[in-house]
Design a protein around this motif. Structure first.
Motif, short mmCIF file in Angstrom:
data_model
loop_
_atom_site.label_atom_id
_atom_site.label_comp_id
_atom_site.label_asym_id
_atom_site.label_seq_id
_atom_site.Cartn_x
_atom_site.Cartn_y
_atom_site.Cartn_z
N LYS A 168 37.83 33.89 109.48
CA LYS A 168 37.67 34.96 110.53
C LYS A 168 37.45 34.36 111.92
O LYS A 168 37.95 34.86 113.09
CB LYS A 168 36.58 35.68 110.09
CG LYS A 168 36.27 36.91 111.19
CD LYS A 168 34.98 37.69 110.59
CE LYS A 168 34.71 38.97 111.35
NZ LYS A 168 33.67 39.60 111.01
N TYR A 188 35.57 32.86 104.02
CA TYR A 188 36.00 34.12 104.41
C TYR A 188 35.50 34.09 106.17
O TYR A 188 36.24 34.36 106.80
CB TYR A 188 35.17 35.15 103.84
CG TYR A 188 34.87 36.58 104.88
CD1 TYR A 188 35.96 37.54 104.62
CD2 TYR A 188 33.70 36.83 105.63
CE1 TYR A 188 36.04 38.56 105.37
CE2 TYR A 188 33.95 37.94 106.37
CZ TYR A 188 34.95 38.90 106.26
OH TYR A 188 35.00 40.16 107.01
N GLU A 214 32.61 31.08 98.77
CA GLU A 214 33.37 32.03 98.95
C GLU A 214 33.25 32.88 100.43
O GLU A 214 34.00 33.22 101.11
CB GLU A 214 33.06 33.29 97.94
CG GLU A 214 34.08 34.31 98.09
CD GLU A 214 33.68 35.36 96.83
OE1 GLU A 214 34.07 36.62 96.96
OE2 GLU A 214 33.27 34.94 95.87
N GLN A 215 31.76 33.14 100.78
CA GLN A 215 31.59 33.43 102.24
C GLN A 215 32.07 32.50 103.20
O GLN A 215 32.46 33.00 104.15
CB GLN A 215 30.04 33.51 102.17
CG GLN A 215 29.47 34.61 101.23
CD GLN A 215 27.83 34.78 101.27
OE1 GLN A 215 27.27 34.55 102.22
NE2 GLN A 215 27.43 34.82 100.14
#
Length: 369
Positions: free
Chosen positions: A366, A362, A358-359
């Motif tokens: 980014k 993300y 999940e990180q």
């Protein structure tokens, strides 16, 4: 066991042990041979090479300090003053030997084959700084104080089990001898007669804590007695003496006689690191001036000049070469791709758990913007 009727004085026994550790020296502060029978078997060419490496390393320290202040390097621990301790001990090794350094021991890694640009990337915290070329038998500099001593015992035992004619050398400071890992490492290696050389670079301070505050032991070398291994107390500003005791320790190790603990009595001219330490707050005003009279490069220079093996012109050539090497290496380091958070995750995980996935998603999004 002592006879039953004979009195026993443990205090006298301790004093006797302490007094048996005399400072070993070959080259005095004036560059004169004071122990001719102990002179190592080094050719003129090898003596010049040893001096060359020490001068080159002094320049590396000067340039690294400057680069750090320019914001072009990250973590840096100064090495000036410790060239004999670091470079002469490494000079006694073979290419196949292993080096397990502390964070101040980057020069030994470089002379063991680590490209200078990689060393600069290590300082910046870039993962490529920990990717060593094939054939460089070494681990990355250890940040945890004393942890490399335990690692060294394990690597040395592995070498012994594989019946290799090689050794492992490791380094820590005087403060490192106050850590539990120090005792565990030398004890384990001693128990298994593993081919290890444990170097304690006694530069008089563990950050700001003076050596005499850390332990009541008269020498750090005598701590070897508790582990049942030889301990050597040597002038760490004397390159010839450091080379000699390290070479002897290596020969004992490959002959199956086990490890040796070497205390090199030396001094760091600069701060503990350039991360905020101010040595003027805990040193006497004239302290460094007195130690500079023992400078390892100065005394080696005098010795070699009297033998007709060194000159100002030769030293200037080494200095210019070192500066050029640093300039080229920092330019090479600048070419490394900037690190990304997803790079760290890719390197850390073969299979990412769901929370990391999940990180990862993300940060990937980014980073793409």
């Amino acid at each position: 066991m002592a006879p039953k009727n004979k009195s026993f004085d443990p205090v006298a026994q301790l004093k006797e042990i302490e007094e048996s550790f005399e400072l070993f020296q070959i080259l005095d502060e004036n560059g004169k041979i004071v122990n001719k029978s102990a002179m190592p078997d080094l050719s003129d060419e090898e003596l010049v090479e040893l001096m060359t490496r020490m001068v080159w390393t002094r320049v590396l320290d000067e340039r690294s300090t400057s680069l750090n202040r320019q914001g072009r390097l990250g973590f840096y621990a100064p090495t000036a003053g410790q060239e004999a301790s670091q470079i002469a001990s490494h000079y006694a090794l073979q290419k196949g030997d292993y080096v397990l350094p502390g964070y101040r021991d980057v020069p030994q890694l470089i002379w063991h084959g680590l490209p200078l640009s990689k060393a600069f990337l290590f300082s910046r915290g870039h993962y490529e700084g920990n990717q060593f070329p094939e054939g460089v038998n070494a681990l990355s500099p250890q940040i945890i104080i004393g942890a490399q001593y335990v690692q060294t015992a394990g690597v040395a035992l592995g070498i012994k089990k594989r019946k290799k004619d090689n050794v492992v050398i490791t380094y820590t400071g005087d403060g490192g001898t106050s850590q539990g890992d120090f005792y565990e490492g030398i004890n384990f290696a001693g128990a298994f007669k593993a081919p290890a050389i444990f170097v304690v670079q006694n530069n008089q301070y563990a950050i700001s804590t003076p050596r005499h505050v850390q332990t009541s032991a008269k020498t750090l070398a005598q701590k070897a007695v508790a582990a049942g291994i030889p301990g050597v107390y040597v002038d760490g500003m004397d390159a010839l003496a450091v080379y000699k005791v390290t070479k002897d320790a290596r020969e004992r190790a490959i002959n199956g006689e086990g490890p040796t603990l070497i205390e090199t009595v030396t001094y760091r001219y600069g701060a503990h690191t350039l991360a905020g330490d101010d040595p003027t707050r805990y040193r006497e005003d004239n302290e460094q001036t007195e130690w500079e009279k023992k400078d390892p490069i100065t005394r080696m220079r005098t010795f070699l000049e009297e033998k007709g093996l060194w000159s100002k012109e030769k030293e200037d050539e080494v200095i210019e070469q070192a500066r050029a090497d640093v300039k080229e290496a920092i330019s090479e380091a600048d070419k490394a791709a900037s690190q990304k958070v997803t790079d760290l995750m890719d390197l850390m995980y073969d299979e990412k758990p769901s929370n990391v996935e999940e990180q990862y998603d993300y940060y990937k999004e980014k980073e793409s913007k």
